[in-house]
Design a protein around this motif. Structure first.
Motif, mmCIF file in Angstrom:
data_model
loop_
_atom_site.group_PDB
_atom_site.id
_atom_site.type_symbol
_atom_site.label_atom_id
_atom_site.label_comp_id
_atom_site.label_asym_id
_atom_site.label_seq_id
_atom_site.Cartn_x
_atom_site.Cartn_y
_atom_site.Cartn_z
ATOM 1 N N LEU A 120 -14.128 7.527 -17.104
ATOM 2 C CA LEU A 120 -14.729 8.596 -17.897
ATOM 3 C C LEU A 120 -14.968 8.097 -19.315
ATOM 4 O O LEU A 120 -14.049 7.596 -19.972
ATOM 5 C CB LEU A 120 -13.798 9.814 -17.899
ATOM 6 C CG LEU A 120 -14.283 11.029 -18.685
ATOM 7 C CD1 LEU A 120 -15.545 11.620 -18.050
ATOM 8 C CD2 LEU A 120 -13.180 12.082 -18.786
ATOM 9 N N GLU A 121 -16.183 8.253 -19.781
ATOM 10 C CA GLU A 121 -16.562 7.865 -21.133
ATOM 11 C C GLU A 121 -17.902 8.509 -21.446
ATOM 12 O O GLU A 121 -18.510 9.151 -20.579
ATOM 13 C CB GLU A 121 -16.681 6.340 -21.253
ATOM 14 C CG GLU A 121 -17.741 5.738 -20.341
ATOM 15 C CD GLU A 121 -17.828 4.226 -20.446
ATOM 16 O OE1 GLU A 121 -17.025 3.626 -21.178
ATOM 17 O OE2 GLU A 121 -18.726 3.652 -19.779
ATOM 18 N N GLU A 122 -18.367 8.352 -22.663
ATOM 19 C CA GLU A 122 -19.700 8.862 -22.983
ATOM 20 C C GLU A 122 -20.736 8.175 -22.098
ATOM 21 O O GLU A 122 -20.771 6.947 -22.002
ATOM 22 C CB GLU A 122 -20.035 8.612 -24.447
ATOM 23 C CG GLU A 122 -21.378 9.205 -24.853
ATOM 24 C CD GLU A 122 -21.678 9.037 -26.328
ATOM 25 O OE1 GLU A 122 -22.733 9.544 -26.765
ATOM 26 O OE2 GLU A 122 -20.866 8.417 -27.037
ATOM 27 N N GLY A 123 -21.542 8.965 -21.412
ATOM 28 C CA GLY A 123 -22.539 8.423 -20.513
ATOM 29 C C GLY A 123 -22.075 8.255 -19.086
ATOM 30 O O GLY A 123 -22.868 7.853 -18.219
ATOM 31 N N ALA A 124 -20.809 8.551 -18.808
ATOM 32 C CA ALA A 124 -20.323 8.533 -17.423
ATOM 33 C C ALA A 124 -21.047 9.615 -16.627
ATOM 34 O O ALA A 124 -21.500 10.630 -17.173
ATOM 35 C CB ALA A 124 -18.819 8.748 -17.380
ATOM 36 N N VAL A 125 -21.148 9.403 -15.306
ATOM 37 C CA VAL A 125 -21.920 10.305 -14.456
ATOM 38 C C VAL A 125 -21.124 10.668 -13.209
ATOM 39 O O VAL A 125 -20.469 9.811 -12.605
ATOM 40 C CB VAL A 125 -23.255 9.642 -14.036
ATOM 41 C CG1 VAL A 125 -24.033 10.550 -13.087
ATOM 42 C CG2 VAL A 125 -24.098 9.314 -15.258
#
Length: 397
Positions: free
Chosen positions: A228-233
């Motif tokens: 999980l991180e910014e831009g995870a989908v």
């Protein structure tokens, strides 16, 4: 003269393991699949809120799964080679059920022990707290958040290694029983093939009472960094996507995309009606922005027909996490789920079985394969995205 200090409280360190005793391994017992680096170890925490919590490490070589018999056979965390799998909850260590008051915090006391990679919600009920006017007896009418099963200890714990199936495993029995109320017994078995990057959870829930009883089951699977991180989908094959409430509706157009840690973020939950293959199996995936780390869930929709995604991308110190939640029902209040036919009535002596496979994808090739499988499931079916909460999936404000 200086002061000598010895720190005895291991529970102060995040994800600190207690001292573990090896009970089975490939060096002392036998090689499986030509490998001797598998093992099953057991220990217990002895201080703080973790005092008395049993921990089992099920290691197939590269993959270790940490199981908590004391907490309903939940999965505390996992590790594949150097890849940590779980999340950084404000509750750092497993909490013994004796320190969790389910009725505390206005029925939200369950949150005081919540830090697992996977914990079950159920068995008699899950979802938010409140008064269930449709309960069969007053004993069952005052519901607490997500039920009791995650805070009940297992008995009859068994460890095993099998040459024929090339697996190692742990099983345990958890009883959620009361006089004049539900009498449910769950036998949970966790297995993993030697050398693999996945493990299988098989739960057999039996009504050991003499009358039919209601059953709800949700697998609260929780993941943080590095997946999980910014831009995870989040990817899944579905024909319907529905926001749980008005807050979720604010982000419906980006329901599958995740933010980085965001101060003040209020949780958003989305409900999915999933598509399955000819065998009734579906797959969901959380992958990081680069697509080189991922975690996927495989299950049969006949067993777990409902799926929710919980995005809680708040500040890291508050608990930065996303949840992938296959279930027998959506996590609405039980009265609503009963009205819409999503509460199981389990006959006396009957058993309900569910299986959930969790796989860690440690590289881009593995992630791409999982993503391709989901695209294949989706096929030409177009997702219908509801912009607002919609019955019968969730209550309409």
């Amino acid at each position: 003269m200086g002061t000598t200090r010895i720190q005895l409280d291991a529970a102060l360190d995040s994800r600190r393991l207690p001292e573990m005793e090896t009970l089975l391994d490939g060096r002392q017992q036998k090689k499986i699949a030509g490998r001797d680096d598998w093992s099953i170890r057991m220990g217990h925490f002895w201080s703080g809120l973790s005092a008395g919590v049993e921990l089992i490490e099920l290691c197939n070589g590269p993959l270790s799964i940490y199981i908590l018999p004391t907490r309903g056979m939940g999965i505390w965390q996992a590790r594949y080679e150097d890849l940590q799998v779980g999340w950084n909850s404000p509750i750092k260590q497993p909490v013994h059920p004796q320190f969790v008051d389910l009725k505390g915090r206005n029925g939200l006391g369950w949150l005081d022990g919540f830090n697992e990679l996977l914990c079950r919600c159920g068995l008699a009920s899950n979802g938010p707290p409140g008064h269930d006017e449709g309960a069969s007896s007053p004993l069952e009418s005052d519901l607490t958040l997500h039920g009791r099963i995650a805070n009940l200890p297992a008995s009859d714990v068994e460890l095993f290694a099998d040459d024929e199936s090339q697996t190692v495993g742990v099983s345990g029995v958890v009883d959620e029983c009361t006089l004049f109320g539900p009498q449910l017994r769950m036998k949970s078995t966790v297995t993993s093939k030697i050398g693999s990057s996945s493990f299988l959870i098989r739960d057999e829930i039996t009504n050991i009472g003499c009358d039919s009883t209601e059953l709800q089951l949700l697998y609260h699977t929780n993941v943080g960094k590095p997946f999980l991180e910014e831009g995870a989908v989040v990817e899944c094959a579905a024909d319907r996507v529905i926001p749980r409430d008005n807050r979720a509706a604010e982000g419906i157009r980006s329901h599958g995309k995740c933010l980085g840690p965001t101060a003040g973020f209020a949780e958003q939950v989305y409900y999915y009606h999933l598509l399955a293959d000819a065998n009734g199996e579906t797959q969901t995936l959380l992958k990081n922005k680069a697509g080189n780390h991922g975690i996927s869930l495989k299950f049969k929709t006949v067993q777990l027909p409902c799926f929710a995604v919980w995005k809680c991308t708040q500040d890291e110190r508050a608990g930065y996490v996303a949840g992938l939640e296959p279930a027998t029902n959506y996590p609405n209040f039980k009265t609503f789920e009963r009205h819409h036919g999503r509460v199981i009535n389990l006959a006396a002596g009957a058993t309900y079985t569910s299986e959930l496979q969790i796989e860690i994808h440690p590289d881009a090739e593995s992630v791409a394969q999982a993503s391709a499988q989901i695209r294949k499931l989706q096929g030409t079916c177009q997702q219908q995205i509801n912009p607002q909460p919609t019955a019968p999936f969730c209550p309409i404000d």
